[in-house]
Design an enzyme around this catalytic site. Structure first.
Site, mmCIF file in Angstrom:
data_model
loop_
_atom_site.group_PDB
_atom_site.id
_atom_site.type_symbol
_atom_site.label_atom_id
_atom_site.label_comp_id
_atom_site.label_asym_id
_atom_site.label_seq_id
_atom_site.Cartn_x
_atom_site.Cartn_y
_atom_site.Cartn_z
ATOM 1 N N LYS A 65 -1.782 1.534 -3.539
ATOM 2 C CA LYS A 65 -1.931 0.352 -2.693
ATOM 3 C C LYS A 65 -3.195 0.449 -1.828
ATOM 4 C CE LYS A 65 1.390 -1.992 -4.391
ATOM 5 N NZ LYS A 65 2.737 -1.565 -4.524
HETATM 6 C C1 LIG Z 1 4.206 -1.829 -4.975
HETATM 7 C C2 LIG Z 1 5.063 -3.018 -4.762
HETATM 8 C C3 LIG Z 1 6.357 -2.924 -4.228
HETATM 9 C C4 LIG Z 1 7.051 -1.608 -4.015
HETATM 10 O O1 LIG Z 1 6.383 -0.757 -3.189
HETATM 11 P P1 LIG Z 1 6.923 0.759 -3.040
HETATM 12 O O2 LIG Z 1 6.282 1.216 -1.775
HETATM 13 O O3 LIG Z 1 6.461 1.501 -4.241
HETATM 14 O O4 LIG Z 1 8.405 0.695 -2.937
HETATM 15 C C5 LIG Z 1 7.056 -4.079 -3.958
HETATM 16 N N1 LIG Z 1 6.527 -5.290 -4.228
HETATM 17 C C6 LIG Z 1 5.302 -5.433 -4.765
HETATM 18 C C7 LIG Z 1 4.768 -6.806 -5.012
HETATM 19 C C8 LIG Z 1 4.544 -4.301 -5.073
HETATM 20 O O5 LIG Z 1 3.332 -4.443 -5.637
#
Ligand SMILES: *Cc1c(COP(=O)(O)O)cnc(C)c1O
Length: 390
Positions: free
Chosen positions: A189
């Protein structure tokens, strides 16, 4: 690989802050996590910031705190990561999948209102700021925004802002529009703690419930109310809660990443702007339509729509690009096409024409803060050549 799909940048104060945590002897949730929460609350103007071990945990705490339960329906776009919908099922409630706008790739006030007219008993909506661009939360030019429509139909708003850190909408940072906003600090992210997430809310009751459920349903405040003289070991359990707290080891990485959040965003934007300009002369490529300026976009991913005849041909394009040393990805297979949701709710692709059309033709190009314009040039050249090879 000449250009990998993604790459993290941990060349700031990450090691220094992690060393401080190791030296302190307290590795789990403590001062670094509290500092990260304080900074998120300050940055977004949300009254409460609650650090957790993933965005999925934050989304789970969000639906739990809103009292979503069996027989309840929650609207969620079909074009999203599975985490957005699975948390609704954790509560025994049902996701009501909706299509996306074909140009901005998000849900719109119009899509939302049409759905709520047909399903007036919906309890909440999970808005996904797709790619890092905020959906139309606020009203504009006399057109009601998502918040106004949700107020009209008495629907709660959870923002899945996993892509949208830092993003802005009408000059205000994403993080404090809906009832609850959830960010992700997963490794790929826009800022990372390895694994981690943050729940933001300005509602005291929601915050209290989410904080309690984050750590086993232990309520120290409830105990406080009944004793003036509480021993440190004493606590009460008010619900079977979860184990979702963020350790200081991870928060330390997050604090270092946060210092560079705008630097990271600006670097991604530079790549995005270059892509948008270069790809605009390739007639077989369409980019995500911007609702606002490029500056307000977090640019977590750079999705394009390629003029191919089938998903198979798109897959071929991915292979050819890979052979040329370019990493790409597909975000996402719409949830109405996944086995579990398709079978459970008997979903028909015809009801999601925009997401379906997008899915067969989409491709996410590499974008990350360490990427250079030379690399972006290589991506564009390879894309052009690979397409002609099809
Ligand atoms: C990455 C992501 C998540 C989940 O994030 P985590 O921290 O891995 O639980 C949820 N929604 C979207 C749209 C994502 O891209």
């Amino acid at each position: 690989m000449k250009v990998p799909f993604a790459e993290v940048d941990c060349s700031g104060n990450e090691l220094k802050y992690v060393s401080e945590v190791l030296a302190s002897g307290w590795l789990t949730t403590a001062s670094k996590t509290h500092e990260l929460e304080r900074r998120f609350s300050e940055m977004t103007a949300a009254k409460h910031a609650i650090a957790v071990n993933s965005c999925t945990s934050a989304l789970h705490l969000a639906v739990e705190a809103l009292g979503i339960g069996p027989q309840d329906q929650v609207i969620v776009p079909t074009l999203t990561f599975t985490a957005s919908a699975e948390v609704i099922r954790y509560m025994g409630a049902d996701p009501l999948f909706v299509d996306i706008d074909p140009d901005t790739l998000t849900i719109t006030p119009k899509i939302l209102e049409r759905t709520l007219q047909l399903h007036p008993n919906v309890k909440a909506v999970i808005v996904v700021h797709y790619g890092g661009q905020s959906a139309q939360m606020l009203s504009q030019a006399g057109q009601a925004g998502i918040l106004e429509i949700c107020k009209k139909y008495d629907v709660k708003v959870i923002e899945d802002a996993a892509h949208a850190l830092p993003a802005h909408h009408q000059g205000q940072m994403v993080g404090n529009f809906g009832d609850i906003t959830c960010f992700s600090f997963y490794a790929n992210k826009t800022m990372t703690t390895g694994e981690g997430g943050m729940l933001l809310t300005s509602n005291d009751e929601i915050a209290h419930r989410a904080r309690t459920m984050r750590l086993h349903g232990i309520d120290r405040d409830a105990w406080d109310r009944f004793t003036s003289n509480k021993p440190a070991w004493e606590y009460d359990v008010v619900a079977p809660g979860f184990k979702y707290n963020l350790p200081d080891l991870n928060a330390a990485v997050g604090l270092a990443q946060l210092e560079r959040l705008e630097e990271f965003r600006a670097a991604r934007q530079k790549i995005a702007d270059f892509y948008r300009e270069t790809l605009s002369i390739m007639p077989f490529v369409k980019s995500q339509q911007l609702i606002e300026t490029s500056e307000s976009h977090a640019w977590h991913i750079f999705p394009i729509i390629v003029d191919v005849v089938s998903a198979e041909q798109r897959n071929k394009l991915i292979e050819v690009l890979f052979e040329r040393g370019i990493g790409t990805s597909v975000h996402y297979k719409p949830l109405h096409r996944t086995q579990y949701y398709q079978e459970k709710y008997q979903l028909k692709a015809d009801n999601y024409p925009n997401a379906d059309h997008y899915w067969a033709r989409c491709l996410s190009l590499p974008i990350y803060s360490k990427m250079t314009i030379d690399q972006a040039t290589t991506v564009c050249e390879c894309l052009y050549a690979a397409y002609r090879e099809l």
